[in-house]
Design a protein around this motif. Structure first.
Motif, PDB file in Angstrom:
ATOM      1  N   GLY A 186       0.800  -1.212   0.000  1.00  0.00           N
ATOM      2  CA  GLY A 186       0.000   0.000   0.000  1.00  0.00           C
ATOM      3  C   GLY A 186       0.833   1.261   0.000  1.00  0.00           C
ATOM      4  N   ILE A 187       1.909   1.276   0.777  1.00  0.00           N
ATOM      5  CA  ILE A 187       2.783   2.448   0.843  1.00  0.00           C
ATOM      6  C   ILE A 187       3.519   2.648  -0.472  1.00  0.00           C
ATOM      7  CG2 ILE A 187       4.887   3.354   1.938  1.00  0.00           C
ATOM      8  CD1 ILE A 187       3.925   2.018   4.542  1.00  0.00           C
ATOM      9  N   ASP A 188       3.863   1.554  -1.150  1.00  0.00           N
ATOM     10  CA  ASP A 188       4.741   1.643  -2.317  1.00  0.00           C
ATOM     11  C   ASP A 188       4.079   2.286  -3.528  1.00  0.00           C
ATOM     12  OD1 ASP A 188       7.330   0.825  -3.679  1.00  0.00           O
ATOM     13  OD2 ASP A 188       5.843  -0.094  -4.985  1.00  0.00           O
ATOM     14  N   LEU A 189       2.825   1.954  -3.806  1.00  0.00           N
ATOM     15  CA  LEU A 189       2.233   2.422  -5.059  1.00  0.00           C
ATOM     16  C   LEU A 189       2.123   3.946  -5.164  1.00  0.00           C
ATOM     17  CD1 LEU A 189      -0.324  -0.363  -5.944  1.00  0.00           C
ATOM     18  CD2 LEU A 189       1.493   0.529  -7.397  1.00  0.00           C
ATOM     19  N   PRO A 190       1.721   4.680  -4.109  1.00  0.00           N
ATOM     20  CA  PRO A 190       1.733   6.136  -4.243  1.00  0.00           C
ATOM     21  C   PRO A 190       3.114   6.700  -4.575  1.00  0.00           C
ATOM     22  CG  PRO A 190       0.419   5.499  -2.348  1.00  0.00           C
ATOM     23  CD  PRO A 190       1.098   4.254  -2.835  1.00  0.00           C
ATOM     24  N   VAL A 191       4.153   6.174  -3.907  1.00  0.00           N
ATOM     25  CA  VAL A 191       5.491   6.707  -4.162  1.00  0.00           C
ATOM     26  C   VAL A 191       6.010   6.268  -5.526  1.00  0.00           C
ATOM     27  CG1 VAL A 191       6.789   4.851  -3.030  1.00  0.00           C
ATOM     28  CG2 VAL A 191       7.752   7.119  -3.112  1.00  0.00           C
ATOM     29  N   ALA A 192       5.706   5.038  -5.953  1.00  0.00           N
ATOM     30  CA  ALA A 192       6.145   4.570  -7.271  1.00  0.00           C
ATOM     31  C   ALA A 192       5.502   5.406  -8.373  1.00  0.00           C
ATOM     32  CB  ALA A 192       5.803   3.089  -7.444  1.00  0.00           C
ATOM     33  N   MET A 193       4.198   5.695  -8.240  1.00  0.00           N
ATOM     34  CA  MET A 193       3.520   6.504  -9.260  1.00  0.00           C
ATOM     35  C   MET A 193       4.066   7.927  -9.290  1.00  0.00           C
ATOM     36  SD  MET A 193       1.596   4.430 -10.802  1.00  0.00           S
ATOM     37  CE  MET A 193       2.710   3.106 -10.355  1.00  0.00           C
ATOM     38  N   ALA A 194       4.421   8.453  -8.110  1.00  0.00           N
ATOM     39  CA  ALA A 194       5.012   9.788  -8.075  1.00  0.00           C
ATOM     40  C   ALA A 194       6.345   9.812  -8.818  1.00  0.00           C
ATOM     41  CB  ALA A 194       5.197  10.242  -6.626  1.00  0.00           C
ATOM     42  N   PHE A 195       7.177   8.790  -8.603  1.00  0.00           N
ATOM     43  CA  PHE A 195       8.446   8.710  -9.325  1.00  0.00           C
ATOM     44  C   PHE A 195       8.208   8.634 -10.833  1.00  0.00           C
ATOM     45  CE2 PHE A 195      10.887   7.182  -5.476  1.00  0.00           C
ATOM     46  CZ  PHE A 195      11.856   8.164  -5.539  1.00  0.00           C
ATOM     47  N   LEU A 196       7.270   7.790 -11.265  1.00  0.00           N
ATOM     48  CA  LEU A 196       7.016   7.625 -12.701  1.00  0.00           C
ATOM     49  C   LEU A 196       6.543   8.931 -13.323  1.00  0.00           C
ATOM     50  CD1 LEU A 196       5.243   4.140 -12.759  1.00  0.00           C
ATOM     51  CD2 LEU A 196       7.627   4.660 -13.277  1.00  0.00           C
ATOM     52  N   ALA A 197       5.690   9.668 -12.617  1.00  0.00           N
ATOM     53  CA  ALA A 197       5.165  10.920 -13.160  1.00  0.00           C
ATOM     54  C   ALA A 197       6.205  12.036 -13.122  1.00  0.00           C
ATOM     55  CB  ALA A 197       3.919  11.337 -12.384  1.00  0.00           C
ATOM     56  N   GLU A 198       7.028  12.066 -12.091  1.00  0.00           N
ATOM     57  CA  GLU A 198       7.920  13.204 -11.867  1.00  0.00           C
ATOM     58  C   GLU A 198       9.331  12.998 -12.398  1.00  0.00           C
ATOM     59  OE1 GLU A 198       7.409  13.928  -7.670  1.00  0.00           O
ATOM     60  OE2 GLU A 198       5.225  14.017  -7.935  1.00  0.00           O
ATOM     61  N   PHE A 199       9.570  11.858 -13.047  1.00  0.00           N
ATOM     62  CA  PHE A 199      10.831  11.638 -13.758  1.00  0.00           C
ATOM     63  C   PHE A 199      10.575  11.390 -15.241  1.00  0.00           C
ATOM     64  CE2 PHE A 199      12.687  11.294  -9.613  1.00  0.00           C
ATOM     65  CZ  PHE A 199      14.036  11.565  -9.781  1.00  0.00           C
ATOM     66  N   SER A 200       9.489  11.964 -15.771  1.00  0.00           N
ATOM     67  CA  SER A 200       9.116  11.744 -17.170  1.00  0.00           C
ATOM     68  C   SER A 200       8.765  13.064 -17.836  1.00  0.00           C
ATOM     69  CB  SER A 200       7.913  10.794 -17.259  1.00  0.00           C
ATOM     70  OG  SER A 200       8.182   9.573 -16.617  1.00  0.00           O
ATOM     71  N   ARG A 201       8.947  13.103 -19.145  1.00  0.00           N
ATOM     72  CA  ARG A 201       8.604  14.285 -19.919  1.00  0.00           C
ATOM     73  C   ARG A 201       7.095  14.434 -20.025  1.00  0.00           C
ATOM     74  NH1 ARG A 201      11.140  14.841 -24.656  1.00  0.00           N
ATOM     75  NH2 ARG A 201      12.806  13.367 -24.161  1.00  0.00           N
ATOM     76  N   LEU A 202       6.642  15.605 -20.459  1.00  0.00           N
ATOM     77  CA  LEU A 202       5.205  15.863 -20.528  1.00  0.00           C
ATOM     78  C   LEU A 202       4.568  15.251 -21.762  1.00  0.00           C
ATOM     79  CD1 LEU A 202       2.704  17.282 -19.387  1.00  0.00           C
ATOM     80  CD2 LEU A 202       3.370  19.327 -20.668  1.00  0.00           C
ATOM     81  N   GLN A 203       5.234  15.351 -22.898  1.00  0.00           N
ATOM     82  CA  GLN A 203       4.638  14.892 -24.149  1.00  0.00           C
ATOM     83  C   GLN A 203       5.626  14.030 -24.927  1.00  0.00           C
ATOM     84  OE1 GLN A 203       3.475  18.633 -25.956  1.00  0.00           O
ATOM     85  NE2 GLN A 203       1.444  18.538 -25.033  1.00  0.00           N
ATOM     86  N   GLY A 204       5.099  13.356 -25.961  1.00  0.00           N
ATOM     87  CA  GLY A 204       5.936  12.532 -26.817  1.00  0.00           C
ATOM     88  C   GLY A 204       6.132  11.139 -26.251  1.00  0.00           C
ATOM     89  N   ARG A 205       6.944  10.363 -26.931  1.00  0.00           N
ATOM     90  CA  ARG A 205       7.205   8.990 -26.519  1.00  0.00           C
ATOM     91  C   ARG A 205       7.869   8.973 -25.137  1.00  0.00           C
ATOM     92  NH1 ARG A 205      10.467   4.461 -30.150  1.00  0.00           N
ATOM     93  NH2 ARG A 205      10.150   2.697 -28.712  1.00  0.00           N
TER      94      ARG A 205
END
Length: 493
Positions: free
Chosen positions: A150-169
């Motif tokens: 339960g603790i992991d998924l919020p932090v994992a999703m934050a990493f995925l969103a905040e270490f990625s570009r906004l648009q494109g591949r």
């Protein structure tokens, strides 16, 4: 982006200093802009994303590893039906508690600290499960493991969103959607381990199967802990939101390969908005202003999708064995093939095309496919001929394909990308709290309803994707390609 990100211009005159070519960051908005435009070639950002997905792999593996071990546990410990329910549901109850707490902690103390702490949950709980001397210890260890999930998924999703570009591949929506094929890959690995142990364990040691499966969960967690110091960093956007521009600059250099300059004197050039403080009250903020509609949509999806998926996916071995009346080996192989060929492949397809098609259209398509598949299963009933068996298995495949392409991938997209950095942890935390509660209800009700209704239970399950489809048609919100983090810097709406 503000003019503060442009290189400093030299003063007029022959003796002016050469301009500094480095981009300048004066506030969190500047950091977000750099992240949205992507990392430099050879940076560590992709490795950080991969490690975060490793956490998702652990979540899925630990949740699904017990599917083929319940009978052996029952035989070893002599459990009552209530005891079996305690063992099976302990991890989901832990995940409900962990998600709610983890969402808050992710926003409060940072992504990195929470991620590293929950890896230790996985190691300790997995070892305790493997060595459990009785049902109480096993149930308690599974609850602790659920806390980690339960603790992991919020932090994992934050990493995925905040270490990625906004648009494109490889954009934010695509990276967040990667959680889906990662999830199915983990489920498939658990099936492969069952298959391998099925052939290698001597009959006299068959009772070791469930212990080895649960204990294996410690292995990837130890690997992640071992490599964390080399690659993992705090989210640069979160650090900047806390006012730590120097820390954000260091992360951008290390993880993004971007040599930036901090210019605190330029802060006044942009309208500064103090980021929302991380408090328990932020769960209430999810239902205010522009976020209300998004939260209603994400909440309805987090009820509908896991209810239908868990009823079908976790009941898959039972469903297949009733269709085919075959051995345990056939059941394992069919479950593995359906997960890999349809749910996993559907997730990969969704990751690839979401930057062009959008999460809304893909989720609508997925729900439609699932509704048709469940109605088809209800109409076929218990198959009596080869043709009916083929149709029933095809409907199962269609359901799993729809899950991978649509809600399986993008329920998390909506949960992660409907909120800016200051609310992302609690947004995913709320989503996962509701998801785990819906999963628990589904896992409890499916065998009860199946016993009472037989194959007519599919009419009941079909209500879930229909509800998801209707809420999507009512609230047409597209998170892919939208700069939701900017809402932290342009004022509250």
């Amino acid at each position: 982006m503000s003019s503060s990100l442009a290189p400093n211009r030299a003063d007029s005159g022959h003796n002016a200093a050469a301009p500094d070519p480095r981009p300048t960051i004066a506030n969190a908005a500047d950091v977000s802009h750099l992240v949205n435009h992507g990392a430099a070639t050879g940076s560590d950002a992709r490795v950080v994303v991969a490690i975060a997905l490793g956490g998702v792999f652990l979540d899925a593996y630990d949740l699904g590893a017990l599917a083929f071990g319940v009978k052996d546990i029952n035989r070893e410990f002599g459990l009552t039906p209530t005891g079996i329910g305690f063992i099976a549901s302990a991890i989901t109850f832990g995940a409900i508690v962990g998600a709610f707490i983890g969402g808050y902690l992710t926003d409060r103390i940072g992504r990195y600290r929470v991620f590293m702490a929950d890896m230790f949950f996985f190691v300790i709980a997995a070892i305790a499960c493997a060595l459990a001397p009785n049902a109480w210890v096993l149930g308690g260890a599974r609850f602790v493991m659920g806390l980690g999930v339960g603790i992991d998924l919020p932090v994992a999703m934050a990493f995925l969103a905040e270490f990625s570009r906004l648009q494109g591949r490889g954009n934010k929506a695509s990276r967040v959607a990667m959680w889906c094929p990662t999830w199915y890959a983990a489920i498939s690995v658990s099936y492969l381990l069952v298959l391998g142990l099925y052939f290698t364990l001597p009959a006299t040691h068959a009772g070791w199967l469930w212990r080895l499966l649960l204990g294996f969960g410690a292995v990837p967690a130890v690997v992640i802990i071992a490599v964390r110091s080399r690659y993992m960093s705090e989210s640069p956007v979160w650090a900047a939101n806390q006012g730590d521009l120097d820390g954000a600059a260091a992360i951008l250099r290390r993880s993004y390969g971007l040599d930036v300059r901090v210019d605190a004197t330029a802060a006044g050039r942009l309208r500064a908005v103090t980021p929302r403080r991380a408090t328990w009250g932020n769960y209430g903020a999810l239902f205010q202003g522009v976020y209300r509609r998004r939260t209603i949509l994400a909440t309805m999806m987090s009820v509908a999708s896991p209810f239908a998926y868990n009823a079908v996916a976790f009941g898959l071995p039972v469903i297949i064995s009733s269709f085919l009346a075959q051995s345990m080996l056939t059941t394992i192989l069919c479950s593995l093939a359906l997960n890999l060929c349809f749910a996993f492949v559907g997730g990969l397809v969704s990751v690839r095309i979401v930057p062009r098609v959008g999460a809304w259209k893909l989720t609508v398509f997925g729900y439609v496919l699932q509704f048709v598949a469940l109605v088809g299963l209800a109409l076929v009933g218990r198959p009596h001929s080869g043709v009916e068996v083929a149709i029933a298995v095809s409907m199962l495949a269609a359901f799993l394909l729809g899950q991978g392409v649509g809600p399986g991938s993008h329920t998390m997209t909506y949960a992660s990308l409907s909120y800016p950095t200051s609310l992302r942890g609690v947004g995913v935390g709320l989503n996962q709290t509701i998801t785990r509660a819906s999963s628990t209800v589904s896992l409890f009700l499916f065998p009860v309803l199946a016993a009472a209704l037989a194959t007519k239970v599919f009419w009941v399950i079909a209500v879930a994707p229909l509800a998801g489809l209707l809420i999507l048609l009512a609230i047409r919100w597209e998170p892919s390609g939208y700069d939701v983090d900017a809402e932290d810097y342009v004022g509250r709406r």
